[in-house]
Design a protein around this motif. Sequence first.
Motif, mmCIF file in Angstrom:
data_model
loop_
_atom_site.group_PDB
_atom_site.id
_atom_site.type_symbol
_atom_site.label_atom_id
_atom_site.label_comp_id
_atom_site.label_asym_id
_atom_site.label_seq_id
_atom_site.Cartn_x
_atom_site.Cartn_y
_atom_site.Cartn_z
ATOM 1 N N LEU A 59 0.850 -1.184 0.000
ATOM 2 C CA LEU A 59 0.000 0.000 0.000
ATOM 3 C C LEU A 59 0.891 1.241 0.000
ATOM 4 C CD1 LEU A 59 -2.218 -1.398 2.911
ATOM 5 C CD2 LEU A 59 -2.789 -1.454 0.463
ATOM 6 N N SER A 60 0.856 1.991 -1.078
ATOM 7 C CA SER A 60 1.777 3.126 -1.180
ATOM 8 C C SER A 60 1.262 4.347 -0.425
ATOM 9 C CB SER A 60 1.979 3.500 -2.647
ATOM 10 O OG SER A 60 2.492 2.399 -3.360
ATOM 11 N N ILE A 61 2.108 4.872 0.420
ATOM 12 C CA ILE A 61 1.829 6.118 1.145
ATOM 13 C C ILE A 61 3.178 6.575 1.706
ATOM 14 C CG2 ILE A 61 1.229 4.852 3.282
ATOM 15 C CD1 ILE A 61 -0.731 7.153 3.950
ATOM 16 N N ASP A 62 3.465 7.856 1.636
ATOM 17 C CA ASP A 62 4.823 8.285 1.988
ATOM 18 C C ASP A 62 5.020 8.699 3.439
ATOM 19 O OD1 ASP A 62 5.662 7.662 -0.484
ATOM 20 O OD2 ASP A 62 5.956 9.710 -1.208
ATOM 21 N N GLY A 63 3.958 8.751 4.219
ATOM 22 C CA GLY A 63 4.134 9.135 5.623
ATOM 23 C C GLY A 63 3.229 10.294 5.973
ATOM 24 N N GLY A 113 6.494 3.662 1.603
ATOM 25 C CA GLY A 113 6.682 5.022 1.145
ATOM 26 C C GLY A 113 8.051 5.189 0.512
ATOM 27 N N THR A 114 8.212 6.304 -0.113
ATOM 28 C CA THR A 114 9.482 6.650 -0.723
ATOM 29 C C THR A 114 9.952 7.918 -0.031
ATOM 30 O OG1 THR A 114 8.731 5.777 -2.831
ATOM 31 C CG2 THR A 114 10.557 7.324 -2.913
ATOM 32 N N PHE A 115 11.211 7.984 0.342
ATOM 33 C CA PHE A 115 11.668 9.274 0.833
ATOM 34 C C PHE A 115 12.537 9.956 -0.211
ATOM 35 C CE2 PHE A 115 15.199 6.711 2.694
ATOM 36 C CZ PHE A 115 16.303 7.471 2.331
ATOM 37 N N THR A 116 12.472 11.272 -0.226
ATOM 38 C CA THR A 116 13.183 12.066 -1.227
ATOM 39 C C THR A 116 13.954 13.157 -0.484
ATOM 40 O OG1 THR A 116 11.493 13.772 -1.461
ATOM 41 C CG2 THR A 116 11.195 11.772 -2.771
ATOM 42 N N LYS A 117 14.537 14.033 -1.238
ATOM 43 C CA LYS A 117 15.251 15.154 -0.648
ATOM 44 C C LYS A 117 14.314 16.008 0.220
ATOM 45 C CE LYS A 117 18.796 18.286 -2.349
ATOM 46 N NZ LYS A 117 19.773 17.246 -2.569
ATOM 47 N N TYR A 118 13.011 15.960 -0.088
ATOM 48 C CA TYR A 118 12.054 16.770 0.657
ATOM 49 C C TYR A 118 11.812 16.258 2.078
ATOM 50 C CZ TYR A 118 10.726 18.195 -4.142
ATOM 51 O OH TYR A 118 10.716 18.627 -5.437
ATOM 52 N N ASN A 119 12.074 15.004 2.328
ATOM 53 C CA ASN A 119 11.871 14.497 3.698
ATOM 54 C C ASN A 119 13.027 13.601 4.153
ATOM 55 O OD1 ASN A 119 10.783 12.541 1.827
ATOM 56 N ND2 ASN A 119 9.838 11.469 3.547
ATOM 57 N N LEU A 120 14.173 14.229 4.292
ATOM 58 C CA LEU A 120 15.335 13.488 4.787
ATOM 59 C C LEU A 120 15.171 13.159 6.273
ATOM 60 C CD1 LEU A 120 18.225 15.276 2.849
ATOM 61 C CD2 LEU A 120 17.238 13.031 2.409
ATOM 62 N N ASP A 121 14.128 13.685 6.900
ATOM 63 C CA ASP A 121 13.796 13.291 8.280
ATOM 64 C C ASP A 121 12.736 12.187 8.253
ATOM 65 O OD1 ASP A 121 11.754 14.815 7.246
ATOM 66 O OD2 ASP A 121 11.432 16.007 9.059
ATOM 67 N N PHE A 122 12.963 11.212 7.375
ATOM 68 C CA PHE A 122 11.944 10.191 7.125
ATOM 69 C C PHE A 122 11.649 9.293 8.315
ATOM 70 C CE2 PHE A 122 16.083 8.710 5.672
ATOM 71 C CZ PHE A 122 16.185 7.472 6.279
ATOM 72 N N GLN A 151 -0.378 5.552 12.961
ATOM 73 C CA GLN A 151 -1.676 5.386 12.300
ATOM 74 C C GLN A 151 -2.183 3.944 12.414
ATOM 75 O OE1 GLN A 151 -3.339 8.078 11.264
ATOM 76 N NE2 GLN A 151 -1.532 9.114 12.077
ATOM 77 N N GLY A 152 -1.412 3.100 13.056
ATOM 78 C CA GLY A 152 -1.875 1.738 13.297
ATOM 79 C C GLY A 152 -1.253 0.664 12.406
ATOM 80 N N PHE A 153 -0.237 1.021 11.629
ATOM 81 C CA PHE A 153 0.402 0.016 10.769
ATOM 82 C C PHE A 153 1.632 -0.569 11.465
ATOM 83 C CE2 PHE A 153 -1.535 3.229 7.923
ATOM 84 C CZ PHE A 153 -2.557 2.428 7.419
ATOM 85 N N ASP A 154 1.839 -1.872 11.290
ATOM 86 C CA ASP A 154 3.020 -2.448 11.932
ATOM 87 C C ASP A 154 3.961 -3.141 10.938
ATOM 88 O OD1 ASP A 154 1.476 -4.628 11.368
ATOM 89 O OD2 ASP A 154 1.289 -5.337 13.432
ATOM 90 N N GLN A 155 3.666 -3.017 9.656
ATOM 91 C CA GLN A 155 4.577 -3.532 8.624
ATOM 92 C C GLN A 155 4.889 -2.360 7.708
ATOM 93 O OE1 GLN A 155 5.560 -6.699 8.908
ATOM 94 N NE2 GLN A 155 4.135 -7.031 10.600
ATOM 95 N N ILE A 156 6.056 -1.797 7.886
ATOM 96 C CA ILE A 156 6.317 -0.499 7.261
ATOM 97 C C ILE A 156 7.601 -0.537 6.451
ATOM 98 C CG2 ILE A 156 6.708 1.966 7.728
ATOM 99 C CD1 ILE A 156 5.258 1.480 10.438
ATOM 100 N N SER A 157 7.529 0.065 5.290
ATOM 101 C CA SER A 157 8.720 0.180 4.468
ATOM 102 C C SER A 157 8.800 1.617 3.949
ATOM 103 C CB SER A 157 8.603 -0.799 3.295
ATOM 104 O OG SER A 157 9.677 -0.615 2.428
ATOM 105 N N VAL A 158 9.915 2.246 4.134
ATOM 106 C CA VAL A 158 10.128 3.575 3.559
ATOM 107 C C VAL A 158 11.503 3.535 2.908
ATOM 108 C CG1 VAL A 158 10.439 6.035 4.045
ATOM 109 C CG2 VAL A 158 8.612 4.779 5.187
ATOM 110 N N GLU A 159 11.543 3.834 1.621
ATOM 111 C CA GLU A 159 12.759 3.539 0.858
ATOM 112 C C GLU A 159 13.222 4.756 0.060
ATOM 113 O OE1 GLU A 159 11.981 -0.137 -1.158
ATOM 114 O OE2 GLU A 159 10.601 -0.740 0.417
#
Lengths: 455, 48
Positions: free
Chosen positions: A210-214, A255-264, A274-282
Motif C-alpha cells: 500500500l503506497s503512502i509516503d508518511g 513510502g518513498t523518501f526524497t530530498k524533501y523528507n530526509l527526516d523520514f 496510524q496503526g500500521f506495523d509492517q512499514i517500508s520507507v525507501e
Amino acid sequence: MIHKYKLNGYNIVLDVNSGAVHAVDELTYDLLDNVMPPFSPECPENVVKKLSRYYSAEDICSCYEEITQLYGEGLLFSEDDYEKFTKYAVASPVKAMCLLVSQDCNLRCEYCFASTGDFGLGRKLMDLETGKKAIDFLLEKSADRQNLEVDFFGGEPLMNFEVVKGITEYARSKEKEFGKNFRFTITTNGMLLDDAKIDYINKEMSNVVLSIDGRKEVNDRVRARVDGSGSYDRILPAYKKLVEKRGEKEYYVRGTFTKYNLDFADDVFHLYEQGFDQISVEPVVCDSKMPYAITERDLPKIFSEYERLAGKIIAGAKEGKRFNFFHFMLDLDQGPCAIKRLRGCGCGNEYVAVTPDGDIYPCHQFVGIEDWKMGNLNDDSFDESRKDYFAKAHIYSKKECKTCWARFYCSGGCNANNLIYAGDVHSAHKFSCEIEKKRLECAIMLKAVQSEENF
Amino acid sequence: MKHVKTLNKANLKKSAEKGGCGKCQASCQSACKTSCTVANQKCENLSK
Ligand code: SF4
Ligand code: SF4
Ligand code: SF4
C-alpha cells in the motif's frame, strides 16, 4: 574477511563468509586491527606491546585465544569458497511474473519511475486475453517449480480490477491440473479501494503493498492527483480498513523518501502511529538532476537518519511499541542459503514482466527499454539466451560485489539500477550501495540489542 | 567467552551444502518492490 564497526555503543564484527555476527569488547575490536591468519599459538609480542598501553598483557593474551578459537571454528576470517557454486548459476525456470495490468495511473507522483504510470509507452490497460496468455506462459516456463508468484503492478492495477480478478480466477482454475500454487501480490496507490476490492484482495492476495509516503504534508507534496491535490485523506482510511480486515496475512505500507523528507524516521513513526506495523520507507532512485533527488551530499544526513530511526525503534520497543521496518528485517539464523545469496535479483531469468501489449521484459524496471525486450506473448517469441546472461550476473561476476562485505545480504543489488545509473548490469550503483550498507549495519546492530535486551 | 559474544549459530557454509534448490520466492532488491529482498527472505526447502 571481516567487517567491523561501532554503532549505538556496540562493537560489531561480521565474519562475512560464515555470516557469524559477534558483539565484542573494545580490546577485541582493537586487537582485530592487529592480528589476522595465519595465527601463531601465542599473541605476537609486538602486538602485546603495542596494545599494553591500554590493556593488560593478560587480557590481551586471553582475548587472542578467543579470536584464534573462533577462527578454528570457522566463525572469524573464514574463507570465501562459494565461487564454485556459480556453476549452478544457469538459466532456471521462470517462477515469478510482474503483470503491468494497467499502464496508466490516477496519480501523478513526481518521482514515478514509470513516468507517471505509462512507462513512456502510452496509457493502456491489459485485456484478459493477454493476462491469460501470460499465465499460460508462466505455467509452461516454470517447469517443475511449484510456487508461482504473480504481482499485479502498474501504473495502478486497481484501474483494471476486473481483469485482475479474471486473471486470478483463471490462474486458480489451473492450479490442480498443473500442480502449482499461485501466490498473488498487488501494489496499489489506494485511490480506488472500496469494500469489495478490499475483501477480494484480502482473500486472494498473499501480500499487498500500500503506497503512502508518511506524514500528510510529505505524502501530498509528491503523491498528487491529476488536479494537483493530495491523496493522503483518501487513501489512509482505506488502508486502515484493509489492514484491519486482513488478519495475519502479509502486507506493507510503503513510502518513498526524497530530498524533501530526509527526516523520514518521522514518517516511519507517523505510519506506526496510524496503526500500521509492517512499514517500508525507501530512498527514491532517480536521475540526480531531479529536484527531489537524493545525492551523495545527502548521504551523511541519510546515514544519521537511519541511526535515528534505529534508536527510535529501540526506544519504542522498550515501551512495547513493536513494528517491522522492512529494511531492518534480517534473520541471522534462517535466512536463505548461501547459493541463493549469490544473486539477489531474479530478473530476466526466474522473473519477467509483461506489458498490456504482451511484451516480455526482464523486469518492471526494464519495461520500455527496447533493447532489453525478451519477446512477446502474441508471437510466442522469448529469447532464452537472455536468461543465461542474467543467471550469470551474480556477485562473482560483479567487480565491486566480489570484495564487498555486504555481498551475502545485498547479493549484488538491482541489475536495472546498475544498468541505468552505473551503465552496466555488472557495475554496482555506488550510491545505492552506500545506503544498503548503512541499513545493514543498523539492522545487524538491532540484532545485538535484541539479543541483549530480549525483545 | 569473556571478550566476544556471538549472536547467531547459523553458518552460511552449511546452508550451501543442501541449498540452491530454487523453491523460495524470486527476489528483487529494488526499492519499488517491497515484498522480496534477499536479506529478509525465508528458505522454503523443507527437506534441508
Ligand atoms: S529454498 Fe532455501 S535452499 Fe532452496 S534456494 Fe531458496 S534459500 Fe536456498
Ligand atoms: S552493496 Fe554494492 S558492491 Fe556490495 S554487494 Fe551490494 S551492489 Fe555489490
Ligand atoms: S533488476 Fe532491480 S527491479 Fe528488476 S528484478 Fe532485479 S532487483 Fe528488482
